[in-house]
Design a protein around this motif. Structure first.
Motif, PDB file in Angstrom:
ATOM      1  N   ASP A  15       0.813  -1.214   0.000  1.00 20.74           N
ATOM      2  CA  ASP A  15       0.000   0.000   0.000  1.00 20.74           C
ATOM      3  C   ASP A  15       0.850   1.269   0.000  1.00 20.74           C
ATOM      4  O   ASP A  15       0.377   2.345  -0.381  1.00 20.74           O
ATOM      5  N   ARG A  16       2.111   1.184   0.420  1.00 19.55           N
ATOM      6  CA  ARG A  16       2.982   2.370   0.437  1.00 19.55           C
ATOM      7  C   ARG A  16       3.343   2.822  -0.981  1.00 19.55           C
ATOM      8  O   ARG A  16       3.841   3.931  -1.168  1.00 19.55           O
ATOM      9  N   TRP A  17       3.113   1.950  -1.961  1.00 21.21           N
ATOM     10  CA  TRP A  17       3.541   2.265  -3.326  1.00 21.21           C
ATOM     11  C   TRP A  17       2.404   2.828  -4.179  1.00 21.21           C
ATOM     12  O   TRP A  17       2.528   2.886  -5.401  1.00 21.21           O
ATOM     13  N   HIS A  18       1.338   3.277  -3.562  1.00 21.57           N
ATOM     14  CA  HIS A  18       0.147   3.604  -4.342  1.00 21.57           C
ATOM     15  C   HIS A  18       0.381   4.719  -5.358  1.00 21.57           C
ATOM     16  O   HIS A  18      -0.360   4.846  -6.329  1.00 21.57           O
ATOM     17  N   ASP A  19       1.402   5.537  -5.162  1.00 22.59           N
ATOM     18  CA  ASP A  19       1.656   6.632  -6.106  1.00 22.59           C
ATOM     19  C   ASP A  19       2.632   6.255  -7.218  1.00 22.59           C
ATOM     20  O   ASP A  19       3.006   7.108  -8.027  1.00 22.59           O
ATOM     21  N   LEU A  20       3.049   4.986  -7.264  1.00 20.48           N
ATOM     22  CA  LEU A  20       4.067   4.578  -8.230  1.00 20.48           C
ATOM     23  C   LEU A  20       3.762   3.162  -8.710  1.00 20.48           C
ATOM     24  O   LEU A  20       3.496   2.276  -7.893  1.00 20.48           O
ATOM     25  N   PRO A  21       3.789   2.910 -10.031  1.00 23.40           N
ATOM     26  CA  PRO A  21       3.552   1.544 -10.521  1.00 23.40           C
ATOM     27  C   PRO A  21       4.621   0.585  -9.996  1.00 23.40           C
ATOM     28  O   PRO A  21       5.815   0.862 -10.094  1.00 23.40           O
ATOM     29  N   VAL A  22       4.169  -0.515  -9.421  1.00 22.74           N
ATOM     30  CA  VAL A  22       5.077  -1.477  -8.796  1.00 22.74           C
ATOM     31  C   VAL A  22       4.747  -2.881  -9.270  1.00 22.74           C
ATOM     32  O   VAL A  22       3.571  -3.239  -9.422  1.00 22.74           O
ATOM     33  N   THR A  23       5.795  -3.689  -9.494  1.00 22.98           N
ATOM     34  CA  THR A  23       5.641  -5.107  -9.798  1.00 22.98           C
ATOM     35  C   THR A  23       6.451  -5.904  -8.785  1.00 22.98           C
ATOM     36  O   THR A  23       7.646  -5.661  -8.610  1.00 22.98           O
ATOM     37  N   LEU A  24       5.786  -6.819  -8.092  1.00 18.96           N
ATOM     38  CA  LEU A  24       6.478  -7.712  -7.164  1.00 18.96           C
ATOM     39  C   LEU A  24       6.896  -8.974  -7.910  1.00 18.96           C
ATOM     40  O   LEU A  24       6.096  -9.554  -8.658  1.00 18.96           O
ATOM     41  N   ILE A  25       8.132  -9.426  -7.679  1.00 19.03           N
ATOM     42  CA  ILE A  25       8.612 -10.641  -8.340  1.00 19.03           C
ATOM     43  C   ILE A  25       9.416 -11.480  -7.349  1.00 19.03           C
ATOM     44  O   ILE A  25       9.855 -10.994  -6.307  1.00 19.03           O
ATOM     45  N   GLY A  26       9.629 -12.739  -7.704  1.00 11.01           N
ATOM     46  CA  GLY A  26      10.457 -13.615  -6.897  1.00 11.01           C
ATOM     47  C   GLY A  26       9.827 -13.935  -5.560  1.00 11.01           C
ATOM     48  O   GLY A  26       8.604 -13.948  -5.399  1.00 11.01           O
ATOM     49  N   ASP A  27      10.673 -14.186  -4.563  1.00 11.03           N
ATOM     50  CA  ASP A  27      10.184 -14.652  -3.273  1.00 11.03           C
ATOM     51  C   ASP A  27       9.393 -13.610  -2.510  1.00 11.03           C
ATOM     52  O   ASP A  27       8.609 -13.954  -1.620  1.00 11.03           O
ATOM     53  N   CYS A  28       9.575 -12.324  -2.798  1.00 12.61           N
ATOM     54  CA  CYS A  28       8.773 -11.322  -2.083  1.00 12.61           C
ATOM     55  C   CYS A  28       7.328 -11.325  -2.587  1.00 12.61           C
ATOM     56  O   CYS A  28       6.435 -10.813  -1.911  1.00 12.61           O
ATOM     57  N   LEU A  29       7.111 -11.909  -3.744  1.00 14.15           N
ATOM     58  CA  LEU A  29       5.744 -12.136  -4.228  1.00 14.15           C
ATOM     59  C   LEU A  29       5.191 -13.416  -3.621  1.00 14.15           C
ATOM     60  O   LEU A  29       4.104 -13.437  -3.042  1.00 14.15           O
ATOM     61  N   ALA A  30       5.954 -14.492  -3.746  1.00 14.48           N
ATOM     62  CA  ALA A  30       5.615 -15.781  -3.147  1.00 14.48           C
ATOM     63  C   ALA A  30       6.890 -16.610  -3.104  1.00 14.48           C
ATOM     64  O   ALA A  30       7.522 -16.800  -4.153  1.00 14.48           O
TER      65      ALA A  30
END
Length: 653
Positions: free
Chosen positions: A620-635
């Protein structure tokens, strides 16, 4: 220095039959799971053409069944009807337009049948009705009439390859497949013209060669793939292999040498030997095998780098080298070697996860380091982005490095932030496990790609959303990994409990009786158990699964299980830990919830996977910037998913 100077043997031409191979690099036959409905498709054409385009000298196509009873999986090619010819012709034209030579493997598995298309137990045929232990197959002995059908099938398949423009055929007699079942006196118990004496046992193979020659003459090169030693007590040893080659060499144009057998768990490890096996380990064996032979010899077996292949050929052990996983990992290996760019070669690490590992799961072939492999139709050319952006990648593990490299390749301006002093993430720890040092090659290879891509790297910098917003980044890829997971434990005492990953860099390892609890079935649990046992601890490995290494590729798992057995490590299966006291670990049997109590324990070690380092609140802290989660921080998953996530994320920018 030219490639001819660096690798004078490897990049010299060589003649097999009527074919001149432009260099000594061979992409040997291997299952890809790319074909559909038994015929060549565009995915397979693209996969092989990419290797041809990058300079591979000889490409040997994956197995083609010669008879209806040869269907050992649901996704092999079939060459038992003329309708296959157009597909093979497309393959031949695609490879030959780049100067590569294309051969085809002709195949009947006999009793080595893994699965059937409809899920029912198949009817399998062999020289005799001797059981196959690995797939639990009870075969039926072939009648002489059916033997004749199969022999004719080999000849007809070769004729179809000739009509398609393929330049040679290779009879698959290695790894315990049908011709080897006739050769092996422990499997062949026949009392007719095809059993008993060596002359009778070799008759089936001899008739196959004669029938092929009858149908194609000298227009095709004819080769034989043979295991030098099946690495099994009931398998063929080197004596039979030498006798077979000396008997048949006047009928053949070459031999392709491997080791192992599909018939047993231990023997099958050598079909695709993992990183625990020494590089080019069959070199001395091949020197012995070819004594007194005039046949050209192709040698395969963990030959990963051009300098290894050059050494093998210079020693006289082989004339050409099978470098299949090296070419799956880096299709451009030949062209890079020719350009004197050894540092740019992405070296195979022998993990077996996405190559043979995918095949055993019925999935198309790929590579954990190079997920573009097997996906050439989607990723052969990453292309340029419609609009270059300023992109920040947070986290310098495999996922972050791959995302940064792929994004930069597509034209974006990329900065890679890493909180630690060095890139590599959890892969830096993985290489510390026993028999896993080569896994560090994943980091080495990606570091070289980062260096060449022009990515700006900032270490010792835990970037925050506020930092990146103020710096003007237009997109952020977050690859900050995971932290070790601790399962709920009832603590009724003071038994020391550690995370497996903590021990990899610990100053001292726990001793006495150590219980390792492995809930994932991956490298970590078995690796830390082996490490502790080698350091002198008495180890019990409790696995929440059916067996050790359940998530590992079978050849990796089985060779690891053998080492654990040799070290005297006790194994408990179906186990779920729930509590500890001062010297006892309490577990449930997951099949029936009965208690499993291990007393006299001095230390509990947990290998239970990870928890993402990015929580929903963090997102939620990234709401002002497009963000993509990848790797282990995603799952939390494996390096394969991490690297592929990085590629996919870059393609969306």
């Amino acid at each position: 220095m030219s490639a001819q100077g660096l690798f004078p043997h490897l990049f010299s031409p060589f003649r097999i039959g009527q074919c001149t191979i432009p260099n000594r690099i061979v992409f040997t036959g291997h299952d890809t799971c790319l074909p559909e409905e038994g015929v060549v498709n565009e995915a397979l054409v693209a996969y092989l053409e990419k290797r041809a385009r990058q300079g591979t000298g000889l490409i040997v196509l994956q197995v083609s069944g010669v008879h209806e009873t040869a269907r050992y999986t649901s996704h092999l090619l079939m060459a038992n009807g003329d309708d296959c010819i157009p597909g093979y012709r497309r393959l031949a034209e695609a490879c030959q337009r780049h100067g590569s030579v294309l051969f085809a493997q002709l195949f009947h598995p006999g009793r080595e049948i893994m699965e059937s298309a409809d899920g029912l137990k198949p009817v399998a045929y062999s020289a005799s009705g001797m059981p196959q232990e690995r797939f639990h197959v009870m075969p039926r002995a072939l009648s002489q009439g059916m033997i004749r059908e199969i022999v004719d099938g080999f000849g007809a398949a070769a004729r179809r390859m000739r009509e398609a423009g393929i330049q040679g055929v290779e009879i698959l007699a290695s790894h315990g497949y049908l011709p080897a079942q006739f050769l092996n006196p422990r499997v062949n118990t026949r009392d007719d013209d095809y059993g008993g004496s060596f002359a009778n046992r070799v008759r089936f193979l001899e008739e196959i060669i004669d029938e092929i020659r009858h149908q194609v003459g000298n227009e095709l090169a004819i080769g034989l793939r043979l295991s030098s030693d099946e690495r099994d007590e009931d398998g063929m040893g080197q004596t039979v292999a030498i006798e077979t080659l000396r008997h048949l060499q006047h009928k053949l144009d070459y031999v392709s040498v491997v080791a192992g057998t599909s018939a047993s768990l231990g023997g099958s490890v050598h079909i695709v030997p993992p990183m625990s096996v020494e590089n080019a380990y069959l070199q001395d064996e091949a020197l012995t095998l070819r004594g007194g032979l005039s046949l050209p010899l192709i040698l395969t077996g963990r030959i990963n780098q051009p300098h290894e292949a050059e050494s093998v050929i210079a020693s006289g052990a082989a004339d050409l080298c099978g470098m299949t996983r090296a070419l799956i990992c880096d299709p451009a290996m030949p062209s890079k070697a020719m350009d004197d760019d050894a540092d740019g070669i992405r070296a195979c690490i022998g993990c077996n996860q996405a190559c043979i590992g995918h095949f055993h799961r019925g999935l198309p072939i790929s590579c954990i380091q190079y997920p573009e492999s097997g996906r050439e139709l989607a990723y052969d050319d990453l292309g340029m982005a419609d609009r270059p952006r300023r992109v920040a990648v947070i986290g310098g593990g495999p996922a972050g490095m791959k995302a940064a490299v792929a994004a930069a390749t597509r034209g974006h301006r990329v900065t890679l932030y890493e909180a630690r002093s060095r890139l590599g993430g959890q892969a830096n720890q993985a290489q510390l496990l026993p028999q896993r040092a080569e896994f560090g090659g994943l980091v080495t290879n990606l570091l070289e790609e980062v260096k060449r891509s022009g990515v700006e790297v900032v270490t010792r910098h835990p970037a925050t959303p506020e930092d990146l917003l103020s710096a003007g980044y237009e997109h952020v890829v977050v690859a900050t990994g995971a932290a070790p997971f601790t399962p709920p434990l009832e603590r009724m005492g003071d038994l020391p409990v550690s995370q497996a990953t903590e021990l990899l860099t610990a100053a001292a390892l726990p001793g006495g009786h150590v219980l390792v609890y492995d809930s994932q079935g991956d490298w970590v649990g078995v690796g830390i158990a082996e490490m502790l046992a080698r350091a002198g601890a008495r180890v019990t490995l409790a696995v929440n699964g059916l067996h050790v290494g359940e998530s590992l590729q079978s050849y990796v798992r089985d060779s690891t299980a053998a080492r654990l057995h040799d070290l005297g490590i006790g194994v408990m299966t179906y186990a779920r830990v729930f509590g500890v006291d001062d010297d006892t670990v309490y577990l449930y049997h997951t099949g029936g919830a009965q208690p499993m109590v291990v007393e006299g324990v001095d230390h509990l070690v947990l290998a239970c996977g990870g928890v993402p380092n990015v929580s929903p609140d963090d997102e939620d802290r990234w709401h002002d910037l497009p963000v993509t989660l990848i790797g282990d921080c995603l799952a939390p998953r494996t390096a394969e998913e991490a690297v592929y996530d990085g590629l996919k994320a870059a393609m969306t920018l």
